[in-house]
Design a protein around this motif. Structure first.
Motif, PDB file in Angstrom:
ATOM      1  N   LYS A  44      -9.213  -1.379  -7.077  1.00 16.32           N
ATOM      2  CA  LYS A  44      -8.454  -2.446  -6.408  1.00 16.32           C
ATOM      3  C   LYS A  44      -6.973  -2.451  -6.786  1.00 16.32           C
ATOM      4  CE  LYS A  44     -11.814  -4.408  -4.174  1.00 16.32           C
ATOM      5  NZ  LYS A  44     -11.822  -4.440  -2.723  1.00 16.32           N
ATOM      6  N   ASN A  45      -6.594  -1.635  -7.731  1.00 16.37           N
ATOM      7  CA  ASN A  45      -5.222  -1.617  -8.208  1.00 16.37           C
ATOM      8  C   ASN A  45      -4.541  -0.330  -7.729  1.00 16.37           C
ATOM      9  OD1 ASN A  45      -2.855  -1.447  -9.681  1.00 16.37           O
ATOM     10  ND2 ASN A  45      -3.766  -2.176 -11.592  1.00 16.37           N
ATOM     11  N   PRO A  46      -3.528  -0.433  -6.850  1.00 17.25           N
ATOM     12  CA  PRO A  46      -2.865   0.776  -6.356  1.00 17.25           C
ATOM     13  C   PRO A  46      -2.198   1.583  -7.474  1.00 17.25           C
ATOM     14  CG  PRO A  46      -1.983  -1.195  -5.272  1.00 17.25           C
ATOM     15  CD  PRO A  46      -3.027  -1.640  -6.226  1.00 17.25           C
ATOM     16  N   ASP A  47      -1.817   0.915  -8.554  1.00 22.11           N
ATOM     17  CA  ASP A  47      -1.219   1.633  -9.677  1.00 22.11           C
ATOM     18  C   ASP A  47      -2.237   2.574 -10.323  1.00 22.11           C
ATOM     19  OD1 ASP A  47       0.946   2.162 -11.573  1.00 22.11           O
ATOM     20  OD2 ASP A  47      -0.358   1.151 -13.024  1.00 22.11           O
TER      21      ASP A  47
ATOM     22  N   GLU B 178      -4.700   4.079  -8.720  1.00 26.64           N
ATOM     23  CA  GLU B 178      -4.788   5.222  -7.809  1.00 26.64           C
ATOM     24  C   GLU B 178      -3.606   6.163  -8.015  1.00 26.64           C
ATOM     25  OE1 GLU B 178      -5.119   3.331  -3.991  1.00 26.64           O
ATOM     26  OE2 GLU B 178      -7.317   3.245  -4.141  1.00 26.64           O
ATOM     27  N   PHE B 179      -2.408   5.586  -8.161  1.00 24.09           N
ATOM     28  CA  PHE B 179      -1.220   6.400  -8.406  1.00 24.09           C
ATOM     29  C   PHE B 179      -1.366   7.194  -9.695  1.00 24.09           C
ATOM     30  CE2 PHE B 179       2.848   6.862 -10.597  1.00 24.09           C
ATOM     31  CZ  PHE B 179       3.545   7.637  -9.677  1.00 24.09           C
TER      32      PHE B 179
END
Length: 188
Positions: A153-156, A158-159
């Motif tokens: 849920k955290n795009p960071d 994924e990054f």
């Protein structure tokens, strides 16, 4: 090129979600890679008893051989009670001292809180170094709030997982090139 992803606990799902995300990313960007997954929820390893890894048979023996034949390892693990799971340490104990020589290893770690941020640095990294792994400098640390209902849920996160793949293959490709150059120096 052979990669083995190890999911270091039979319980919980967050490490599995993060490792699967990473594997899917690798499959998108690298077609020259064979990936095997060793998941402790699917294979029950016996307690390490001092046998050489080649003496194990069946799926345990096959898993140990895959690790030994791999060029790179992705170790996804939760932190339990401020330590790596016993299942992961047991796996390390089943392998020879130099099991990770000429291999690149990277870590993806999940934990209940930020309080466990240094556990990979203080407990897992020394074991991997002792076993002669070439370590990806940065690991990805993920807390419970970052993965909800089997989804990141955290795009960071994924990054950072995407960057982990880049760093992992930068080191692995460089190291493989160095090994090939060194072997080419021998005239037999």
């Amino acid at each position: 090129m052979k990669i083995v992803a190890i999911i270091g606990s039979a319980f919980g799902s967050k490490s599995r979600v993060a490792v699967n995300y990473t594997i899917n990313n690798i499959k998108k960007v690298r077609k020259d890679v064979e990936i095997d997954v060793i998941d402790f929820s699917e294979i029950q390893f016996p307690f390490a008893d001092g046998r050489e890894y080649l003496q194990h048979e069946g799926e345990v023996g096959a898993a140990l051989k895959k690790i030994m034949e791999a060029d790179g390892l992705i170790i996804g693990t939760p932190i339990f009670q401020a330590s790596m799971p016993g299942t992961l340490k047991n796996l390390f104990d089943m392998l020879p001292l130099n099991a990770f020589r000429n291999k690149v290893a990277g870590m993806i770690v999940t934990a209940g809180s930020e309080k466990h941020f240094l556990i990979p640095e203080q407990q897992i990294r020394p074991v991997l170094s002792y076993m002669k792994a070439n370590l990806v400098p940065n690991y990805v640390f993920i807390t419970d709030q970052d993965i909800i209902r089997q989804e990141i849920k955290n795009p960071d996160i994924e990054f950072r997982l995407d960057r982990f793949v880049d760093d992992f293959f930068l080191l692995l490709d460089t190291y493989q090139t160095m090994i090939q150059q060194k072997e080419a120096e021998y005239d037999f």
